[in-house]
Scaffold this motif. Structure first.
Motif, PDB file in Angstrom:
ATOM      1  N   LEU A   9       0.747  -1.249  -0.039  1.00 37.05           N
ATOM      2  CA  LEU A   9      -0.036  -0.070  -0.047  1.00 37.05           C
ATOM      3  C   LEU A   9       0.713   1.236  -0.114  1.00 37.05           C
ATOM      4  O   LEU A   9       1.890   1.368   0.775  1.00 37.05           O
ATOM      5  N   ALA A  40      -5.750  -6.263   0.881  1.00 33.36           N
ATOM      6  CA  ALA A  40      -5.378  -4.970   0.782  1.00 33.36           C
ATOM      7  C   ALA A  40      -6.475  -3.852   1.242  1.00 33.36           C
ATOM      8  O   ALA A  40      -6.247  -2.990   1.990  1.00 33.36           O
ATOM      9  N   PHE A  44      -6.344  -1.266   4.145  1.00 36.34           N
ATOM     10  CA  PHE A  44      -6.467   0.265   3.876  1.00 36.34           C
ATOM     11  C   PHE A  44      -7.637   0.987   4.868  1.00 36.34           C
ATOM     12  O   PHE A  44      -7.510   1.748   5.626  1.00 36.34           O
ATOM     13  N   LEU A  55      -8.589   4.129  -3.055  1.00 37.14           N
ATOM     14  CA  LEU A  55      -7.731   3.028  -2.998  1.00 37.14           C
ATOM     15  C   LEU A  55      -7.884   2.497  -4.358  1.00 37.14           C
ATOM     16  O   LEU A  55      -9.020   2.383  -4.849  1.00 37.14           O
TER      17      LEU A  55
END
Length: 77
Positions: A9, A40, A44, A55
């Motif tokens: 990320l 992910a 996030f 994102l």
């Protein structure tokens, strides 16, 4: 077959904010790819970034892309 997933990320300016890597409790590369996208998204959200920045998820799997793009075609799990 053993499969795993991983991801990075980054902030909008390209700085690495989080990395993850680990085994996937399944078999199949497409499922591993989908699992990585899920992890992910969870990282996030847990990092408190939801609603503050975009994102962007990337995948090289056409199967996963179609799965996410076409809710009608998704298999029931």
């Amino acid at each position: 077959m053993r499969v795993g997933c991983g991801g990075i990320l980054r902030s909008p300016d390209g700085i690495i904010r989080a990395m993850f890597l680990g085994p996937v409790p399944c078999s199949g590369l497409d499922f591993a790819n989908l699992f990585a996208l899920k992890v992910a998204a969870q990282v996030f959200i847990e990092a408190g970034r939801e609603g503050k920045v975009y994102l962007v998820l990337e995948s090289n799997s056409k199967v996963v892309f179609n799965f996410l793009s076409n809710p009608v075609d998704r298999p029931r799990v």
